[in-house]
Design a protein around this motif. Structure first.
Motif, PDB file in Angstrom:
ATOM      1  N   MET A 176     -86.401  18.899  12.260  1.00 33.90           N
ATOM      2  CA  MET A 176     -87.134  18.880  10.981  1.00 33.90           C
ATOM      3  C   MET A 176     -86.436  17.902  10.046  1.00 33.90           C
ATOM      4  O   MET A 176     -85.280  18.117   9.667  1.00 33.90           O
ATOM      5  N   PRO A 177     -87.103  16.835   9.658  1.00 36.94           N
ATOM      6  CA  PRO A 177     -86.462  15.880   8.754  1.00 36.94           C
ATOM      7  C   PRO A 177     -86.370  16.472   7.359  1.00 36.94           C
ATOM      8  O   PRO A 177     -87.250  17.212   6.942  1.00 36.94           O
ATOM      9  N   ASN A 178     -85.296  16.175   6.638  1.00 37.85           N
ATOM     10  CA  ASN A 178     -85.207  16.732   5.293  1.00 37.85           C
ATOM     11  C   ASN A 178     -85.983  15.867   4.315  1.00 37.85           C
ATOM     12  O   ASN A 178     -86.477  14.781   4.645  1.00 37.85           O
ATOM     13  N   ILE A 179     -86.097  16.359   3.093  1.00 36.07           N
ATOM     14  CA  ILE A 179     -87.017  15.753   2.122  1.00 36.07           C
ATOM     15  C   ILE A 179     -86.622  14.318   1.799  1.00 36.07           C
ATOM     16  O   ILE A 179     -87.477  13.459   1.603  1.00 36.07           O
ATOM     17  N   TYR A 180     -85.307  14.017   1.817  1.00 33.21           N
ATOM     18  CA  TYR A 180     -84.889  12.672   1.439  1.00 33.21           C
ATOM     19  C   TYR A 180     -85.259  11.654   2.511  1.00 33.21           C
ATOM     20  O   TYR A 180     -85.616  10.520   2.228  1.00 33.21           O
ATOM     21  N   GLU A 181     -85.184  12.129   3.777  1.00 30.67           N
ATOM     22  CA  GLU A 181     -85.586  11.222   4.851  1.00 30.67           C
ATOM     23  C   GLU A 181     -87.091  10.972   4.794  1.00 30.67           C
ATOM     24  O   GLU A 181     -87.544   9.855   5.025  1.00 30.67           O
ATOM     25  N   LEU A 182     -87.828  12.050   4.469  1.00 32.52           N
ATOM     26  CA  LEU A 182     -89.285  11.901   4.366  1.00 32.52           C
ATOM     27  C   LEU A 182     -89.667  10.936   3.252  1.00 32.52           C
ATOM     28  O   LEU A 182     -90.670  10.234   3.333  1.00 32.52           O
ATOM     29  N   ALA A 183     -88.838  10.932   2.203  1.00 29.39           N
ATOM     30  CA  ALA A 183     -89.168  10.134   1.043  1.00 29.39           C
ATOM     31  C   ALA A 183     -88.932   8.647   1.296  1.00 29.39           C
ATOM     32  O   ALA A 183     -89.304   7.813   0.482  1.00 29.39           O
ATOM     33  N   ASN A 184     -88.287   8.314   2.404  1.00 25.05           N
ATOM     34  CA  ASN A 184     -88.111   6.911   2.763  1.00 25.05           C
ATOM     35  C   ASN A 184     -89.455   6.366   3.230  1.00 25.05           C
ATOM     36  O   ASN A 184     -90.046   6.890   4.167  1.00 25.05           O
ATOM     37  N   PRO A 185     -89.968   5.308   2.587  1.00 32.57           N
ATOM     38  CA  PRO A 185     -91.310   4.829   2.911  1.00 32.57           C
ATOM     39  C   PRO A 185     -91.510   4.514   4.386  1.00 32.57           C
ATOM     40  O   PRO A 185     -92.559   4.819   4.956  1.00 32.57           O
TER      41      PRO A 185
ATOM     42  N   PHE B  67    -101.246  18.844  -8.371  1.00 33.19           N
ATOM     43  CA  PHE B  67    -100.470  18.061  -7.401  1.00 33.19           C
ATOM     44  C   PHE B  67    -100.069  16.722  -8.009  1.00 33.19           C
ATOM     45  O   PHE B  67     -98.919  16.291  -7.890  1.00 33.19           O
ATOM     46  N   LEU B  68    -101.030  16.076  -8.665  1.00 33.52           N
ATOM     47  CA  LEU B  68    -100.787  14.780  -9.291  1.00 33.52           C
ATOM     48  C   LEU B  68     -99.672  14.889 -10.338  1.00 33.52           C
ATOM     49  O   LEU B  68     -98.762  14.057 -10.389  1.00 33.52           O
ATOM     50  N   THR B  69     -99.731  15.946 -11.161  1.00 37.71           N
ATOM     51  CA  THR B  69     -98.719  16.114 -12.195  1.00 37.71           C
ATOM     52  C   THR B  69     -97.353  16.373 -11.584  1.00 37.71           C
ATOM     53  O   THR B  69     -96.335  15.839 -12.045  1.00 37.71           O
ATOM     54  N   MET B  70     -97.326  17.195 -10.507  1.00 39.03           N
ATOM     55  CA  MET B  70     -96.031  17.476  -9.871  1.00 39.03           C
ATOM     56  C   MET B  70     -95.451  16.222  -9.246  1.00 39.03           C
ATOM     57  O   MET B  70     -94.266  15.928  -9.393  1.00 39.03           O
ATOM     58  N   ALA B  71     -96.286  15.451  -8.541  1.00 39.18           N
ATOM     59  CA  ALA B  71     -95.814  14.198  -7.954  1.00 39.18           C
ATOM     60  C   ALA B  71     -95.337  13.251  -9.050  1.00 39.18           C
ATOM     61  O   ALA B  71     -94.295  12.600  -8.911  1.00 39.18           O
ATOM     62  N   SER B  72     -96.076  13.208 -10.163  1.00 38.67           N
ATOM     63  CA  SER B  72     -95.673  12.358 -11.287  1.00 38.67           C
ATOM     64  C   SER B  72     -94.319  12.794 -11.823  1.00 38.67           C
ATOM     65  O   SER B  72     -93.472  11.954 -12.149  1.00 38.67           O
ATOM     66  N   ALA B  73     -94.114  14.112 -11.928  1.00 37.66           N
ATOM     67  CA  ALA B  73     -92.850  14.628 -12.458  1.00 37.66           C
ATOM     68  C   ALA B  73     -91.698  14.234 -11.547  1.00 37.66           C
ATOM     69  O   ALA B  73     -90.638  13.802 -12.009  1.00 37.66           O
ATOM     70  N   ILE B  74     -91.918  14.359 -10.223  1.00 33.44           N
ATOM     71  CA  ILE B  74     -90.864  13.970  -9.278  1.00 33.44           C
ATOM     72  C   ILE B  74     -90.573  12.476  -9.413  1.00 33.44           C
ATOM     73  O   ILE B  74     -89.420  12.050  -9.474  1.00 33.44           O
ATOM     74  N   GLY B  75     -91.639  11.673  -9.502  1.00 27.85           N
ATOM     75  CA  GLY B  75     -91.451  10.234  -9.667  1.00 27.85           C
ATOM     76  C   GLY B  75     -90.781   9.895 -10.986  1.00 27.85           C
ATOM     77  O   GLY B  75     -89.965   8.971 -11.062  1.00 27.85           O
TER      78      GLY B  75
ATOM     79  N   VAL C 216     -88.734  11.854 -12.892  1.00 26.84           N
ATOM     80  CA  VAL C 216     -87.342  12.312 -13.027  1.00 26.84           C
ATOM     81  C   VAL C 216     -86.429  11.590 -12.045  1.00 26.84           C
ATOM     82  O   VAL C 216     -85.390  11.050 -12.422  1.00 26.84           O
ATOM     83  N   TRP C 217     -86.838  11.548 -10.745  1.00 22.35           N
ATOM     84  CA  TRP C 217     -85.962  10.941  -9.740  1.00 22.35           C
ATOM     85  C   TRP C 217     -86.309   9.487  -9.450  1.00 22.35           C
ATOM     86  O   TRP C 217     -85.739   8.887  -8.566  1.00 22.35           O
ATOM     87  N   LYS C 218     -87.277   8.953 -10.180  1.00 24.02           N
ATOM     88  CA  LYS C 218     -87.668   7.549 -10.026  1.00 24.02           C
ATOM     89  C   LYS C 218     -87.941   7.206  -8.568  1.00 24.02           C
ATOM     90  O   LYS C 218     -87.477   6.192  -8.047  1.00 24.02           O
ATOM     91  N   HIS C 219     -88.671   8.081  -7.878  1.00 25.15           N
ATOM     92  CA  HIS C 219     -88.938   7.793  -6.484  1.00 25.15           C
ATOM     93  C   HIS C 219     -90.306   7.156  -6.295  1.00 25.15           C
ATOM     94  O   HIS C 219     -91.315   7.767  -6.625  1.00 25.15           O
TER      95      HIS C 219
ATOM     96  N   ARG D 257     -93.379   0.510 -14.363  1.00 27.90           N
ATOM     97  CA  ARG D 257     -93.749   0.886 -15.723  1.00 27.90           C
ATOM     98  C   ARG D 257     -95.067   1.668 -15.717  1.00 27.90           C
ATOM     99  O   ARG D 257     -95.191   2.697 -16.390  1.00 27.90           O
ATOM    100  N   ALA D 258     -96.042   1.189 -14.941  1.00 31.55           N
ATOM    101  CA  ALA D 258     -97.324   1.894 -14.857  1.00 31.55           C
ATOM    102  C   ALA D 258     -97.109   3.329 -14.408  1.00 31.55           C
ATOM    103  O   ALA D 258     -97.717   4.258 -14.942  1.00 31.55           O
ATOM    104  N   ALA D 259     -96.209   3.510 -13.430  1.00 29.72           N
ATOM    105  CA  ALA D 259     -95.955   4.855 -12.909  1.00 29.72           C
ATOM    106  C   ALA D 259     -95.420   5.763 -14.005  1.00 29.72           C
ATOM    107  O   ALA D 259     -95.870   6.903 -14.167  1.00 29.72           O
ATOM    108  N   ARG D 260     -94.457   5.241 -14.797  1.00 31.05           N
ATOM    109  CA  ARG D 260     -93.860   6.083 -15.846  1.00 31.05           C
ATOM    110  C   ARG D 260     -94.894   6.443 -16.902  1.00 31.05           C
ATOM    111  O   ARG D 260     -95.004   7.592 -17.332  1.00 31.05           O
ATOM    112  N   LEU D 261     -95.704   5.437 -17.322  1.00 29.93           N
ATOM    113  CA  LEU D 261     -96.665   5.696 -18.394  1.00 29.93           C
ATOM    114  C   LEU D 261     -97.784   6.608 -17.913  1.00 29.93           C
ATOM    115  O   LEU D 261     -98.209   7.524 -18.618  1.00 29.93           O
TER     116      LEU D 261
END
Lengths: 249, 153, 222
Positions: free
Chosen positions: A1-10, A72-80, A82-85, A153-157
């Motif tokens: 099972m890959p962990n979340i950080y590995e999954l987050a690698n594009p 889901f969109l708001t949660m993904a936005s929050a992750i992006g 805060v952690w700039k992913h 910038r678009a992502a943050r705004l």
């Protein structure tokens, strides 16, 4: 099972997502077929609405999905945010058009049901109005992404806008309890259990699962498209640079 | 002012504003901001409103009088009730499928001089119950039918 | 505190001097009302019946067209970078910017409302509720609008995008404001509950809009 950080690698994300899409798409077709079969042919007519109740099996899951995708969109936005992913930003960006489509589907099927049952295509009660606002919030969110060239910038705004718009979600959910609306109160997720007969819950849940699987398939595919588009932009930029072609910016 | 003190004032300000906003919302919702009035709400008013209003309630059983085919101005009349008060309604137009006696409706219109409501529009309100006809009949037979409460849901 | 009053005073001077946005918003307000009255025609009872909601919607539109100005001039002459860099609390600065916008746009719109209401044959009893609801609601419009302006400040042209972003967020204020104005005129008991929800909407805007504005300004200027 890959962990979340590995999954987050594009790259790793692509390696896992690409083979999953055909399976999800196939499951969507099967579930949607089964759901529609039960909705249209193998479920009883309602004691009051008779066959018009079948619109509910398309409408209610679409409305659930409209709320779920915005959350889901708001949660993904929050992750992006805060952690700039970047991957979370891409997920949020690609969720919006799918969510807008579900919202529109809920609004249109609701109108089709409202005309024969209520006697009006549309009324300005709290539930209908707040869902229409949700649709416009999706459009605003998409417009912000399109307006800025700088993706980070678009992502943050866009994320900030999604946080502000999130106040609408509890308003939609509780609008039928807070106000005397024309729209009926919740039938499934409510205190005391569902007030829908079990024979009608089968098609309802089949359709809800079908929509969710479709959402997963569509989201993964459009995320892959977006990642490919971004790679192309980077390659073009790199080519321009190495070819030492001066481009007026 | 130090940074710490500024942040503290800011936090206090936000909490005060949020408390005021939530308080106002809850008070307002307790007063029930409504899409429609119930007959007893109308009865509680000093006088019948002169403007167009929405009236919600159940169609009183046995009160519906359909127009005869040879009427010059075909009008359907029925009573809207919430169990306490009853208001007579007249309407000329197409009724929704769900309109029937005992059903929740929302009627939009103005009060005529005789105190009845002349409706421009009749909307049927559906409740949150969905079931096949056989189940509804069985429930009624067993005497556990509870859905026709006094209030339009 | 001194810095904040300086920001408000400077914005007010800019707004009220020649070429400022204040007159433009009020003129637009008057013109749109006249256009509506002309389009509806000579049906005076109808006009007088819809006067309150019409004035509310047009005041909202007039606010909308003035939003692009809030941070744009500051951005163009570079003072926005200084303001953001030197603000002790950017959130409070954002409140000050919204307050300046309300004083230069919202308040003149409210002052112009009675005159336009006469043109629409508004009933005598409806003036009080209308003005009161505008006084409570328009600060919320300025706060939310300033957020949209902050969100789009790094774009060369943004007024259309601002309209798209801000319109859904304005909806509660329009519904409760116009609802209170109409209910108040008819002696309707829903006047108070509409007014309370309007106040709550403005208070919520006062909490969230400056926080979001500050975050948006930082994201736009880095």
């Amino acid at each position: 099972m890959p962990n979340i950080y590995e999954l987050a690698n594009p790259v790793r994300f692509e390696r896992l997502a690409r083979p999953a899409i055909p399976w999800l798409a196939g499951a969507t077709v099967i579930l949607l077929g089964a759901g529609l079969y039960f909705s249209l042919f193998n479920s009883p007519a309602d004691y009051q609405q008779s066959d018009s109740v079948r619109i509910m099996y398309v409408h209610v899951p679409a409305a659930w999905m409209a709320l779920f995708t915005y959350t889901f969109l708001t949660m993904a936005s929050a992750i992006g945010f805060v952690w700039k992913h970047p991957l979370a930003d891409v997920a949020a960006k690609e969720t919006a058009p799918i969510g807008a489509a579900f919202t529109l589907l809920a609004l249109l099927t609701g109108a089709l049901w409202g005309k024969p049952m209520w006697g009006a295509w549309w009324v300005w009660d709290a539930r209908l109005t707040s869902v229409l606002i949700l649709f416009f919030l999706y459009l605003g969110y998409i417009a912000v992404w399109r307006a800025f060239d700088d993706k980070a910038r678009a992502a943050r705004l866009a994320a900030i806008l999604s946080f502000v718009g999130f106040v609408n979600i509890p308003i939609i959910k509780f609008s039928v309890d807070w106000w005397n609306s024309l729209h009926q109160p919740a039938s499934v997720f409510r205190k005391g259990g569902p007030s829908i007969d079990p024979s009608m819950l089968t098609p309802l849940f089949l359709m809800a699962i079908a929509y969710t699987v479709f959402f997963a398939a569509a989201l993964l595919q459009s995320m892959l498209n977006e990642l490919a588009a971004r790679r192309l932009t980077r390659l073009e930029a790199a080519e321009t640079k190495t070819g030492s072609v001066l481009v007026e910016s | 002012m130090t940074k710490k003190a500024r942040r503290l004032y800011l936090a206090i300000g936000i909490v005060v504003f949020a408390a005021a906003a939530v308080g106002l919302t809850l008070t307002a919702l307790k007063q029930s901001l409504t899409y429609f009035y119930m007959p007893s709400d109308v009865a509680a008013l000093a006088e019948r409103p002169a403007t167009t209003i929405r009236l919600g309630g159940l169609v009183e059983t046995g009160s519906v009088i359909y127009p005869k085919a040879d009427d010059a101005a075909p009008e359907i009349t029925f009573n809207v009730t919430d169990g306490e008060e009853t208001i007579a309604v007249s309407y000329a137009g197409i009724l929704p499928d769900l309109f029937r006696e005992g059903q929740g409706v929302i009627v939009q219109g103005r009060f005529a001089p005789d105190g009845s409501l002349k409706a421009d529009n009749v909307l049927a309100k559906h409740d949150e119950n969905y079931m096949p006809k056989e189940v509804a009949d069985a429930l009624k037979e067993k005497g556990v039918w509870q859905q026709e409460g006094p209030a339009a849901q | 505190m001194r810095a904040l009053s300086a920001i408000i005073l400077r914005d007010l001077k800019l707004a009220f001097r020649a070429g400022g946005g204040s007159m433009q918003a009020v003129s637009f307000f008057a013109i749109v009302i006249v256009l509506f009255a002309l389009a509806i025609g000579p049906d005076i009872p109808l006009i007088s019946k819809i006067a309150s909601p019409l004035l509310w919607a047009c005041a909202l539109l007039s606010t909308l067209i003035s939003l692009d100005q809030i941070y744009r001039a500051d951005r163009e002459d570079g003072s926005l970078d200084v303001i953001v860099a030197t603000s002790e609390e950017l959130v409070v600065t954002c409140v000050a910017k919204a307050a300046a916008h309300w004083l230069s746009t919202g308040l003149p719109l409210i002052l112009a409302t009675p005159a336009l209401a006469i043109l629409l044959n508004l009933e005598a009893g409806a003036y009080g509720p209308l003005i009161l609801s505008l006084l409570i609601g328009t600060p919320g419009l300025s706060l939310i609008g300033a957020f949209a302006a902050a969100l789009t400040v790094s774009l060369p042209r943004a007024s259309l995008l601002i309209s798209i972003i801000v319109s859904p967020l304005f909806v509660p204020i329009l519904i409760f404001g116009s609802g209170a104005a109409t209910a108040g005129a008819g002696g309707d008991p829903q006047f108070m509950s509409n007014l309370m929800l309007l106040g709550a909407s403005t208070l919520f805007a006062a909490i969230f809009a400056p926080l979001a504005s500050a975050a948006a300004l930082r994201s736009n200027l880095d």
